[in-house]
Design a protein around this motif. Sequence first.
Motif, PDB file in Angstrom:
ATOM      1  N   UNK A   2       9.137  -7.116 -34.141  1.00 30.70           N
ATOM      2  CA  UNK A   2       7.980  -7.310 -35.040  1.00 30.70           C
ATOM      3  C   UNK A   2       7.109  -6.070 -35.086  1.00 30.70           C
ATOM      4  N   UNK A   3       7.011  -5.386 -33.939  1.00 27.92           N
ATOM      5  CA  UNK A   3       6.179  -4.181 -33.884  1.00 27.92           C
ATOM      6  C   UNK A   3       6.712  -3.053 -34.749  1.00 27.92           C
ATOM      7  N   UNK A   4       7.961  -3.177 -35.187  1.00 23.31           N
ATOM      8  CA  UNK A   4       8.531  -2.136 -36.052  1.00 23.31           C
ATOM      9  C   UNK A   4       8.145  -2.338 -37.524  1.00 23.31           C
ATOM     10  N   UNK A   5       7.526  -3.465 -37.829  1.00 22.66           N
ATOM     11  CA  UNK A   5       7.087  -3.701 -39.213  1.00 22.66           C
ATOM     12  C   UNK A   5       5.669  -3.165 -39.362  1.00 22.66           C
ATOM     13  N   UNK A   6       5.474  -2.140 -40.218  1.00 23.39           N
ATOM     14  CA  UNK A   6       4.124  -1.589 -40.339  1.00 23.39           C
ATOM     15  C   UNK A   6       3.098  -2.590 -40.864  1.00 23.39           C
ATOM     16  N   UNK A   7       3.567  -3.591 -41.595  1.00 27.32           N
ATOM     17  CA  UNK A   7       2.629  -4.550 -42.215  1.00 27.32           C
ATOM     18  C   UNK A   7       2.602  -5.889 -41.485  1.00 27.32           C
ATOM     19  N   UNK A   8       2.950  -5.882 -40.202  1.00 27.80           N
ATOM     20  CA  UNK A   8       2.874  -7.129 -39.428  1.00 27.80           C
ATOM     21  C   UNK A   8       2.014  -6.897 -38.202  1.00 27.80           C
ATOM     22  N   UNK A   9       1.070  -7.783 -37.965  1.00 22.97           N
ATOM     23  CA  UNK A   9       0.253  -7.724 -36.757  1.00 22.97           C
ATOM     24  C   UNK A   9       0.590  -8.939 -35.903  1.00 22.97           C
ATOM     25  N   UNK A  10       0.916  -8.663 -34.628  1.00 18.45           N
ATOM     26  CA  UNK A  10       1.304  -9.755 -33.718  1.00 18.45           C
ATOM     27  C   UNK A  10       0.132 -10.179 -32.857  1.00 18.45           C
ATOM     28  N   UNK A  11       0.089 -11.458 -32.570  1.00 15.83           N
ATOM     29  CA  UNK A  11      -0.892 -12.020 -31.631  1.00 15.83           C
ATOM     30  C   UNK A  11      -0.077 -12.728 -30.551  1.00 15.83           C
ATOM     31  N   UNK A  12      -0.089 -12.180 -29.348  1.00 19.99           N
ATOM     32  CA  UNK A  12       0.841 -12.636 -28.310  1.00 19.99           C
ATOM     33  C   UNK A  12       0.123 -13.484 -27.256  1.00 19.99           C
ATOM     34  N   UNK A  13       0.667 -14.672 -27.007  1.00 17.43           N
ATOM     35  CA  UNK A  13       0.157 -15.544 -25.940  1.00 17.43           C
ATOM     36  C   UNK A  13       1.308 -15.772 -24.954  1.00 17.43           C
ATOM     37  N   UNK A  14       1.023 -15.647 -23.680  1.00 17.95           N
ATOM     38  CA  UNK A  14       2.062 -15.956 -22.676  1.00 17.95           C
ATOM     39  C   UNK A  14       1.477 -17.002 -21.724  1.00 17.95           C
ATOM     40  N   UNK A  15       2.219 -18.097 -21.554  1.00 21.74           N
ATOM     41  CA  UNK A  15       1.734 -19.146 -20.642  1.00 21.74           C
ATOM     42  C   UNK A  15       1.852 -18.662 -19.198  1.00 21.74           C
ATOM     43  N   UNK A  16       1.175 -19.348 -18.305  1.00 24.71           N
ATOM     44  CA  UNK A  16       1.263 -18.967 -16.884  1.00 24.71           C
ATOM     45  C   UNK A  16       2.706 -19.087 -16.391  1.00 24.71           C
ATOM     46  N   UNK A  17       3.375 -20.169 -16.786  1.00 21.44           N
ATOM     47  CA  UNK A  17       4.776 -20.323 -16.372  1.00 21.44           C
ATOM     48  C   UNK A  17       5.650 -19.263 -17.041  1.00 21.44           C
ATOM     49  N   UNK A  18       5.282 -18.895 -18.264  1.00 23.05           N
ATOM     50  CA  UNK A  18       6.014 -17.820 -18.953  1.00 23.05           C
ATOM     51  C   UNK A  18       5.945 -16.523 -18.161  1.00 23.05           C
ATOM     52  N   UNK A  19       4.768 -16.240 -17.600  1.00 18.05           N
ATOM     53  CA  UNK A  19       4.629 -15.021 -16.778  1.00 18.05           C
ATOM     54  C   UNK A  19       5.510 -15.124 -15.532  1.00 18.05           C
TER      55      UNK A  19
END
Length: 186
Positions: free
Chosen positions: A26-43
């Motif tokens: 997603x970061x390779x798309x110049x016109x996309x902004x990501x909002x990232x959430x990681x759960x505690x278990x995900x970490x």
Amino acid sequence: MQTQKIIIAITGASGVIYGLRFIEILNQYPKVKSFVIISNAGKDVLNIEIPDWKDKLKNIKIYSENDLASPMASGSFLHDGMVIIPCSMASLAAIANGLAHNLIHRAADVCLKEGRKLILVPRETPLNLIHLKNMLNLKQAGATIIPPCPNFYTKPKDILDIVDQIVAKVLDQLGLNHHLITRWGE
Ligand SMILES: Cc1cc2nc3c(=O)[nH]c(=O)nc-3n(C[C@H](O)[C@H](O)[C@H](O)COP(=O)(O)O)c2cc1C
């Protein structure tokens, strides 16, 4: 074209590589902004499966599951879709039953109530009746379920090829053009 905003959540299921790769692409798309959430278990699972995950995400703001005051918790935050990749059965159950106790579940709940795209990549096997019923509820409520089931007729060479097949399916659902895979017949 306006910048698209996509919410990405990584939960504590195996296969966190899917989430990391999705964020990287997603970061390779110049016109996309990501909002990232990681759960505690995900970490916890990231620490086990990809110990250098913090280096890979070093330029990315990561929202905590406890950050219920973040924009994604509100229906007034306009965005173009949320992807939970991978999605644990615990998070799937919480969302399917309208429990919005953490930011991931709340943001997903908001997607469903606002009619915005919600994509889940659930990871568990075998599936019990509760998992299946929760998935049915979510589908009926408007979510898209993409189980990470790779094909083998395209002869994947390595893990990345397999991961990219699933990331490609998610990108297709979001309407984002990509060349991650060769399409059948091309
Ligand atoms: C190494 C590891 C792998 C796990 N894999 C899965 C999995 O594939 N699917 C799943 O539903 N839960 C899995 N779990 C259990 C979840 O992490 C646990 O249910 C957790 O409460 C999920 O919380 P979350 O949905 O808030 O991230 C795993 C846990 C660990 C430590």
